[in-house]
Design a protein around this motif. Sequence first.
Motif, PDB file in Angstrom:
ATOM      1  N   ALA A  81     -98.322  13.283  -6.575  1.00 15.43           N
ATOM      2  CA  ALA A  81     -98.781  12.840  -8.122  1.00 15.43           C
ATOM      3  C   ALA A  81     -97.834  14.032  -8.711  1.00 15.43           C
ATOM      4  N   ASN A  82     -97.679  15.274  -8.135  1.00 19.86           N
ATOM      5  CA  ASN A  82     -96.899  15.984  -8.776  1.00 19.86           C
ATOM      6  C   ASN A  82     -95.385  15.812  -8.392  1.00 19.86           C
ATOM      7  N   ALA A  83     -94.393  16.416  -8.926  1.00 24.05           N
ATOM      8  CA  ALA A  83     -92.913  15.958  -8.582  1.00 24.05           C
ATOM      9  C   ALA A  83     -92.779  16.484  -7.273  1.00 24.05           C
ATOM     10  N   GLY A  84     -91.500  16.480  -6.771  1.00 20.08           N
ATOM     11  CA  GLY A  84     -90.904  16.729  -5.470  1.00 20.08           C
ATOM     12  C   GLY A  84     -91.276  15.875  -4.199  1.00 20.08           C
ATOM     13  N   GLN A  90     -91.547   9.171  -1.317  1.00 24.76           N
ATOM     14  CA  GLN A  90     -92.099  10.418  -1.590  1.00 24.76           C
ATOM     15  C   GLN A  90     -92.284  11.407  -0.372  1.00 24.76           C
ATOM     16  N   VAL A  91     -92.525  10.803   0.675  1.00 21.12           N
ATOM     17  CA  VAL A  91     -92.910  11.402   1.869  1.00 21.12           C
ATOM     18  C   VAL A  91     -92.121  11.023   3.194  1.00 21.12           C
ATOM     19  N   MET A  92     -91.600  11.870   3.954  1.00 23.36           N
ATOM     20  CA  MET A  92     -91.096  11.346   5.324  1.00 23.36           C
ATOM     21  C   MET A  92     -92.139  11.889   6.339  1.00 23.36           C
ATOM     22  N   VAL A 137     -87.561  19.600  -1.737  1.00 21.88           N
ATOM     23  CA  VAL A 137     -88.862  19.432  -0.927  1.00 21.88           C
ATOM     24  C   VAL A 137     -89.718  20.442  -1.136  1.00 21.88           C
ATOM     25  N   ARG A 138     -90.811  19.915  -1.748  1.00 21.58           N
ATOM     26  CA  ARG A 138     -91.797  20.917  -2.154  1.00 21.58           C
ATOM     27  C   ARG A 138     -92.922  21.409  -1.101  1.00 21.58           C
ATOM     28  N   HIS A 139     -93.227  20.369  -0.225  1.00 24.64           N
ATOM     29  CA  HIS A 139     -94.122  20.618   0.931  1.00 24.64           C
ATOM     30  C   HIS A 139     -93.647  20.238   2.080  1.00 24.64           C
ATOM     31  N   VAL A 140     -93.998  21.186   3.190  1.00 26.57           N
ATOM     32  CA  VAL A 140     -93.737  20.755   4.444  1.00 26.57           C
ATOM     33  C   VAL A 140     -94.999  20.966   5.273  1.00 26.57           C
ATOM     34  N   ILE A 141     -95.351  19.769   5.930  1.00 21.66           N
ATOM     35  CA  ILE A 141     -96.567  19.939   6.631  1.00 21.66           C
ATOM     36  C   ILE A 141     -96.438  19.794   8.066  1.00 21.66           C
ATOM     37  N   HIS A 142     -96.953  20.727   9.004  1.00 26.04           N
ATOM     38  CA  HIS A 142     -96.753  20.484  10.132  1.00 26.04           C
ATOM     39  C   HIS A 142     -98.003  19.815  10.985  1.00 26.04           C
ATOM     40  N   TYR A 143     -97.988  18.601  11.304  1.00 20.74           N
ATOM     41  CA  TYR A 143     -99.153  18.125  11.968  1.00 20.74           C
ATOM     42  C   TYR A 143     -99.191  18.432  13.370  1.00 20.74           C
ATOM     43  N   ARG A 201     -85.439  24.779  -1.057  1.00 20.12           N
ATOM     44  CA  ARG A 201     -84.173  25.013  -0.969  1.00 20.12           C
ATOM     45  C   ARG A 201     -83.607  25.370  -2.390  1.00 20.12           C
ATOM     46  N   ASP A 202     -84.138  25.006  -3.556  1.00 23.80           N
ATOM     47  CA  ASP A 202     -83.587  25.177  -4.717  1.00 23.80           C
ATOM     48  C   ASP A 202     -84.451  26.393  -5.334  1.00 23.80           C
ATOM     49  N   GLY A 203     -85.061  27.145  -4.396  1.00 26.24           N
ATOM     50  CA  GLY A 203     -85.786  28.429  -5.032  1.00 26.24           C
ATOM     51  C   GLY A 203     -86.972  28.221  -5.769  1.00 26.24           C
ATOM     52  N   MET A 204     -87.426  27.143  -5.862  1.00 20.36           N
ATOM     53  CA  MET A 204     -88.622  26.829  -6.562  1.00 20.36           C
ATOM     54  C   MET A 204     -89.896  27.042  -5.699  1.00 20.36           C
ATOM     55  N   ALA A 205     -90.951  27.334  -6.398  1.00 20.40           N
ATOM     56  CA  ALA A 205     -92.095  27.540  -5.369  1.00 20.40           C
ATOM     57  C   ALA A 205     -92.614  26.447  -4.548  1.00 20.40           C
ATOM     58  N   SER A 206     -92.778  26.623  -3.452  1.00 18.17           N
ATOM     59  CA  SER A 206     -92.943  25.187  -2.534  1.00 18.17           C
ATOM     60  C   SER A 206     -94.108  25.900  -1.568  1.00 18.17           C
TER      61      SER A 206
END
Length: 852
Positions: free
Chosen positions: A232-235, A286-288, A303-309, A327-332
């Motif tokens: 729902a948020n960007a990224g 939105q999600v891979m 890419v704002r979130h990386v989840i390892h399942y 990778r753009d330096g923004m909070a993730s």
Amino acid sequence: MGDREEMDFVLKKYFGYSGFRAYQKEVIQKVTEGRDCLVVMATGSGKSLCYQVPPLIVGKTAIVVSPLISLMQDQVMTLKQRGIRAGYLGSAQTDSTAQTKAENGYFHLLFLTPEKACLLPASFWLNLLKLGICLFAVDEAHCISEWGHDFRVEYKQLDKLRAILSDVPFVALTATATENVRVDIINSLKMKDPYVAIGSFDRKNIFYGVKHHNHSQSFLDELVQEISRLVANAGSTIIYCLTIKEVERIFKSLQKAGIKAGIYHGQMGSKAREESHRLFIRDELQVMVATIAFGMGIDKPNVRHVIHYGCPKSIEAYYQESGRCGRDGMASVCWLYYTGSDFAKAEFYCGESQSENHKRAIRESLMAGQRYCLLTTCRRKFLLDHFGEKLSTDNCGNCDNCLVSRRERDMSKESFLLMASIQSCGGNWGLKMPIDVLRGSRSKKIVDAQFDKLPLHGLGKSYSSNWWKALAHQLISHGYLMETVKDVYRTVSVSPKGKQHLSSAGPDHQSPLYLPLTDEMLDDEDQDSTSGEIRKVKNLAPLDNEGFSEHLVRTHGDYLLNIIRHLSESLNLSLDGEASFQTAIPKAHPVLNNQRKIAPAKYDAWKMWHADGLSVQKIANFPGRPAPIKEQTVLQYLLDAAQEGFEIDWTRLCSEIELTHQMFSDICDAVSKIGSREKLKPIKDKLPEETSYTHIRTCLVMQSYGISPEVVAPCCNPQKTAELSSEAVESCLIDACHTKSPHEFDMSGNSMVHFSSSKNLTSAQGPKLDLDCNDDLVSSKRHKLVHKGSSTASEATEDLILNWLKNHDEGVPLSAIVEHFHGSNKEHVVKLLGNLESDFMVFRKKDLYRLM
Ligand SMILES: Nc1ncnc2c1ncn2[C@@H]1O[C@H](COP(=O)(O)OP(=O)(O)OP(=O)(O)O)[C@@H](O)[C@H]1O
């Protein structure tokens, strides 16, 4: 123009950047001076520029070795768009002139796979050398090292080129190299006095967190909800799974929830993968959801979130995959969800690997991953520490452990017990043995090693194995315990710090040791709230029966009785009357005249079977046990008891385990053919499928005590007979008529075989059973029936395959599995094995399938 000015000019002209990032300028400078360089910098820090700029300054070709064609294609495309002459050579190259162009020095940057680089003829290199090669770069250089998380044999061959390109500077680049990988890279590439640039691994903008999960649907639902909130948020979000099956499961759930998700794994065709990648890069997805096949070369800034399942294979792999984030330096944010079984996959990952070094590296890597998951201190500090970088603070303020204050408790008693148990077991085991000792197990291994005689045996019953394991990991991360890989095994021992702690403590006095409780420990304690009650009970003095719930008495009656018994023994009090709790396992261990003393567990099993008349199955699952034991174990106890002179009704035992007369004589034949009773496997190999190891063991014990085969029932077990199909009954009837056997069958299928005459047969006595039927015919018919039955059952299912593999520790080739399950076709069996492999239930090694 000076060197530096020229570098700035090229950076601006071709890349549009106004300044270099840390280390880029220094590396470029050293390379243009002709020096070898090792560049170890975080993912996304801009390593590529180190080999992209020099050819544009000196006007000579740069050779870049890269592991993936797709990665090369992406880079070539991007460079061409910047007006740089870039090309690649490899199987996917359709331009037939590309190699000639390359040889004639046309390209600024020429990309090659390691295989291609080694296959090019010496003449190619000599011609290009004449025109000039400004550098030979090896990207993802950790692939060269067996210690690396992504070792590739082809990379090892690259040293051959060093002889031809002796004056060309070699540049090795990687984002993930520990000290020994760095040394390996330098040695393998025969680098001469390389300039080593090691950047910071700290990705300050990334939050790291870990959660424990089970594979339940409710957890998946929670995950989907969480992702809905994130998108729902960007990224964008990447979800990495360990298996393709998980990828598909999560993908379907996301789709159901209306989330625009894509999928990416190694079994998809290259077109489908490219399409998926493209849609993701363009923010159309939105999600891979992907396996780690979706890794190298993903240079998407938002890419704002990386989840390892699932826990990754190593910290290096985790760092690299989580490095796709921010990778753009923004909070993730990077979350890792793990489950206990993730840590048991070393054998699977070792797969076909031949080298012991590589196998050890795989095990050590997985251990480090496990430590990361179970950590209660700063995760960033742990990650940086892994790469040899020190974080100046213990609290990064941007990981779950630093943000959430964890509940701490004085664990001095528990730690003392665990360390003492590890020490008492000799420090040569993994965690299972010392924990089983604490939990009072009487497994064969424990009894054989006499660990059941240790004073601390059974003192840790009130916590689960998982709880103890979690504590052990706490003690490892706080330096009280050490984990090592010896040959192929993980062992845990007490560290010097732990020994110091032990020597200053005793069973009754330990200095406080405050440790945080992990989520797993808390979950475990919550789930087992009754064991919490037990712990409270232990501290109650005097014991008071008020407040004992019926449930508590039922589930822990045996345990309470023990406490009371020990208490009364220590106070020299006698207990009036016999406690007759239904759940209590009989505890008296009398030594009969001609019997030797046996281990309590064996005596208990024997008494329940012999005196109380319980079946093997009932004994194995007796409600008074902390946990059920295997039926085979009970049988082994009975055989051991028999060997120590305890009375056994052999007819009853044979009937219970369905050891027929035919089987008995087949086993005796097999033993005499082989001429040895030492090893069971060769005996088993000579016998029909339905003859189990239990049958063989029983028969051997009976043989050694001279028990007559006559005691063995000629036909099937009376209870089992009732379960036979009408066909079976009919066949038995025919047999009975033909052989004029005294066995009678009524039409309901109940056998009236007279077992009564053998009722009192024991290992000491052995009167002959008066049975004059033609047993062989009856049992051979039964044999056929059983076989026929197993032919229907031989249709393969995942469960049946797993069950069958349980009896084949040494592994089974595909052909044998297909032959066994001949009711199914080969493709079906292969498909099921594939599913089981991807679920980590089985693994293949040297073409043999084994259980994980
Ligand atoms: N000096 C610079 N100024 C601005 N952006 C830069 C600079 N150097 C590199 N970048 C950008 O940073 C991003 C990451 O660079 P690059 O792909 O080279 O990283 P990397 O270190 O090779 O990462 P990985 O190990 O993940 O492949 C790219 O988009 C690149 O264009």
